[in-house]
Design an enzyme around this catalytic site. Structure first.
Site, PDB file in Angstrom:
ATOM      1  N   SER A   1      33.374  51.104  52.016  1.00 18.55           N
ATOM      2  CA  SER A   1      34.811  51.376  52.113  1.00 18.55           C
ATOM      3  C   SER A   1      35.144  52.109  53.402  1.00 18.55           C
ATOM      4  CB  SER A   1      35.275  52.211  50.914  1.00 18.55           C
ATOM      5  OG  SER A   1      34.438  53.344  50.723  1.00 18.55           O
TER       6      SER A   1
ATOM      7  N   GLU B   1      34.241  48.080  38.683  1.00 13.92           N
ATOM      8  CA  GLU B   1      35.495  48.255  39.421  1.00 13.92           C
ATOM      9  C   GLU B   1      36.565  47.303  38.919  1.00 13.92           C
ATOM     10  OE1 GLU B   1      37.254  48.503  43.991  1.00 13.92           O
ATOM     11  OE2 GLU B   1      35.101  48.227  43.665  1.00 13.92           O
TER      12      GLU B   1
END
Length: 261
Positions: free
Chosen positions: A43, A178
């Site tokens: 990320s 997720e």
């Protein structure tokens, strides 16, 4: 922190607090706040490097940021992502894991995907490399699948549960879920003996993870529904991190408004 302790926390029903960090000071203050697992996530491509996706992140980037984190992380368990296209085949996965563990000093590596990565998880586990799986929304696959909730239909939910079991059987020591429906995340968590860490997966996983920049309100553009800006109600970054840890531990976070499925 050790894997054994994390597994005991699952067995005891004690929530595990995970947070991303990308450099030394972030790691230091995360640990000071009580974060038990640090994820050096790809990320960083979006929140640090300014890319639209995680895809441009290189293995060199991941090693560099993991090194920085580990210089000031003296307590938390550290997971490093194996980035996009560094898991093309078994040889590249082994090489990537070796660099993240030896040069980066990571405690564990994370692989995105289900059945596709089972053989790789098995090989890493056989070599004594701790592995974290990642199912649900897969950021490295957004070009093909986009950002969407996974497992909403019965067929895809059954597939995710099956893949979670396959990853555990192959030797995965932890799993990130997720953006999956909360009920499915609960079912997967109950069916696995390894810790399951959720992000946008309801409150009944064994722990939670958020991106540091979301916790501190630094998100550029619209923040994900599953995130919360803890700094908006705090007088310092340190207080915001303490509040995140406290809210995960107590079950106050995530609340119903943070569920995505």
């Amino acid at each position: 922190m050790t894997l054994t302790k994390l597994h005991k926390m699952k067995q005891a029903g004690e929530k595990i607090v995970c947070l991303t960090a990308y450099e030394a000071s972030q790691a230091y203050w995360a640990v000071e706040a009580g974060v038990e697992v640090i994820l050096v996530g790809d990320s960083l491509g979006m929140v640090v490097q300014g890319h639209q996706t995680t895809l441009p992140v290189t293995l060199n980037d991941m090693v560099y940021h993991t090194q920085m984190v580990q210089r000031k992380n003296h307590q938390a368990w550290c997971i490093a992502d194996i980035p996009f296209m560094s898991d093309m085949n078994l040889s590249s996965v082994l090489d990537s894991a070796a660099r993240l563990m030896k040069e980066g000093q990571a405690n564990m590596v994370k692989l995105e995907g289900g059945q596709r990565v089972v053989e790789m998880v098995q090989a890493l586990s056989d070599l004594g490399v701790p592995v974290c799986g990642h199912l649900g929304l897969l950021p490295q696959s957004v070009q093909k699948k986009g950002y969407q909730v996974a497992g909403k239909e019965a067929e895809s939910a059954a597939r995710l549960l099956g893949e979670a079991k396959m990853l555990e059987s192959a030797g995965a020591d932890m799993l990130v879920l997720e953006c999956v429906p909360a009920q499915l995340a609960k079912q997967i968590t109950q069916n696995l003996s390894i810790p399951v860490i959720g992000i946008g997966a309801g409150h009944e996983t064994d722990g939670q993870v958020l991106v540091l920049h979301d916790v501190l309100g630094l998100t550029i553009g619209k923040a994900p529904k599953f995130s919360k800006n803890f700094l908006s109600e705090a007088d310092s970054i340190q207080t915001a991190l303490y509040q995140y840890v406290s809210d995960v531990k107590s079950g106050r976070f995530p609340a119903s408004e943070h569920c995505v499925g």
